[in-house]
Design a protein around this motif. Structure first.
Motif, short mmCIF file in Angstrom:
data_model
loop_
_atom_site.label_atom_id
_atom_site.label_comp_id
_atom_site.label_asym_id
_atom_site.label_seq_id
_atom_site.Cartn_x
_atom_site.Cartn_y
_atom_site.Cartn_z
N VAL A 11 49.21 41.96 43.64
CA VAL A 11 48.38 42.52 42.57
C VAL A 11 48.31 44.04 42.69
O VAL A 11 48.45 44.76 41.70
CB VAL A 11 46.96 41.90 42.59
N ALA A 12 48.11 44.55 43.90
CA ALA A 12 48.05 46.00 44.10
C ALA A 12 49.36 46.66 43.67
O ALA A 12 49.35 47.71 43.02
CB ALA A 12 47.72 46.34 45.55
N LYS A 13 50.48 46.05 44.00
CA LYS A 13 51.77 46.62 43.61
C LYS A 13 51.97 46.55 42.10
O LYS A 13 52.42 47.52 41.48
CB LYS A 13 52.91 45.90 44.34
N PHE A 14 51.64 45.42 41.50
CA PHE A 14 51.79 45.24 40.05
C PHE A 14 50.94 46.26 39.28
O PHE A 14 51.44 46.94 38.38
CB PHE A 14 51.42 43.81 39.68
N VAL A 15 49.68 46.35 39.65
CA VAL A 15 48.80 47.30 38.97
C VAL A 15 49.25 48.73 39.23
O VAL A 15 49.24 49.57 38.33
CB VAL A 15 47.33 47.09 39.41
N ARG A 58 39.57 48.21 48.21
CA ARG A 58 38.93 47.86 49.49
C ARG A 58 37.56 48.51 49.62
O ARG A 58 36.62 47.90 50.11
CB ARG A 58 39.83 48.29 50.66
N TRP A 59 37.44 49.75 49.15
CA TRP A 59 36.15 50.45 49.18
C TRP A 59 35.13 49.70 48.32
O TRP A 59 34.01 49.46 48.75
CB TRP A 59 36.33 51.89 48.70
N VAL A 60 35.55 49.32 47.12
CA VAL A 60 34.66 48.56 46.23
C VAL A 60 34.32 47.21 46.86
O VAL A 60 33.16 46.77 46.84
CB VAL A 60 35.31 48.36 44.84
N GLU A 61 35.30 46.57 47.49
CA GLU A 61 35.07 45.25 48.09
C GLU A 61 34.05 45.30 49.21
O GLU A 61 33.26 44.37 49.38
CB GLU A 61 36.39 44.69 48.61
N GLN A 62 34.02 46.38 49.97
CA GLN A 62 33.05 46.51 51.06
C GLN A 62 31.63 46.65 50.52
O GLN A 62 30.68 46.21 51.16
CB GLN A 62 33.40 47.70 51.95
N ARG A 63 31.47 47.28 49.37
CA ARG A 63 30.15 47.49 48.80
C ARG A 63 29.73 46.38 47.84
O ARG A 63 28.58 46.00 47.78
CB ARG A 63 30.10 48.84 48.10
N ALA A 67 33.26 42.09 43.09
CA ALA A 67 33.98 43.05 42.24
C ALA A 67 35.27 43.49 42.92
O ALA A 67 36.32 43.61 42.27
CB ALA A 67 33.10 44.26 41.93
N GLY A 68 35.22 43.72 44.23
CA GLY A 68 36.41 44.12 44.96
C GLY A 68 37.47 43.03 44.97
O GLY A 68 38.66 43.31 44.80
N LEU A 72 41.25 43.33 43.55
CA LEU A 72 42.40 43.18 44.44
C LEU A 72 43.20 41.91 44.22
O LEU A 72 44.35 41.83 44.64
CB LEU A 72 41.95 43.27 45.89
N SER A 73 42.60 40.91 43.61
CA SER A 73 43.35 39.66 43.42
C SER A 73 43.25 39.12 42.00
O SER A 73 43.69 38.01 41.74
CB SER A 73 42.84 38.60 44.40
N LEU A 74 42.68 39.90 41.10
CA LEU A 74 42.49 39.48 39.71
C LEU A 74 41.78 38.14 39.61
O LEU A 74 42.03 37.35 38.71
CB LEU A 74 43.84 39.44 38.97
N GLY A 75 40.90 37.88 40.57
CA GLY A 75 40.11 36.65 40.57
C GLY A 75 40.85 35.42 41.05
O GLY A 75 40.31 34.32 41.01
N MET A 76 42.09 35.57 41.53
CA MET A 76 42.87 34.41 41.97
C MET A 76 42.52 33.97 43.38
O MET A 76 42.89 32.88 43.80
CB MET A 76 44.36 34.71 41.88
N VAL A 77 41.84 34.83 44.13
CA VAL A 77 41.47 34.52 45.51
C VAL A 77 39.95 34.59 45.60
O VAL A 77 39.34 35.55 45.14
CB VAL A 77 42.12 35.54 46.49
N GLY A 78 39.34 33.58 46.18
CA GLY A 78 37.89 33.50 46.23
C GLY A 78 37.24 34.21 47.40
O GLY A 78 36.03 34.30 47.48
N ARG A 79 38.04 34.72 48.33
CA ARG A 79 37.45 35.37 49.50
C ARG A 79 38.40 36.42 50.03
O ARG A 79 39.58 36.44 49.70
CB ARG A 79 37.17 34.35 50.59
N SER A 80 37.86 37.31 50.86
CA SER A 80 38.70 38.31 51.51
C SER A 80 39.49 37.63 52.62
O SER A 80 38.98 36.72 53.27
CB SER A 80 37.84 39.41 52.12
#
Length: 85
Positions: A11-15, A58-63, A67-68, A72-80
């Motif tokens: 996802v990071a590469k695609f975006v 990653r910064w958004v995900e920590q806070r 939302a993070g 980072l996964s377009l909602g396809m992954v439910g956890r870090s």
């Protein structure tokens, strides 16, 4: 799970590529630069945009974890992803 990290990387590469290409629209590269220099410049910009997107995600995900993960996964992954040593 390995699939989670693959999705997050993809996802990071695609975006990053999409944003990099959008940023390149309308940019005029001088004609005297060789094609090889142009390819290197485009690859470098795309790489920097990918890295910036991932770092911001990653910064958004920590806070704000949900939302993070959405970034980072377009909602396809439910956890870090969890990495053990």
């Amino acid at each position: 799970m390995m699939l989670d990290s693959i999705i997050r990387t993809g996802v990071a590469k695609f975006v990053g590529v999409l944003v990099g290409l959008a940023l390149a629209l309308g940019v005029v590269i001088p004609a005297h630069l060789s094609e090889a220099v142009t390819v290197v410049l485009v690859a470098a910009v795309n790489g920097l945009v990918e890295l910036a997107y991932y770092v911001i995600g990653r910064w958004v995900e920590q806070r704000y974890p949900s939302a993070g993960r959405a970034l980072l996964s377009l909602g396809m992954v439910g956890r870090s992803p969890y990495y053990s040593r």
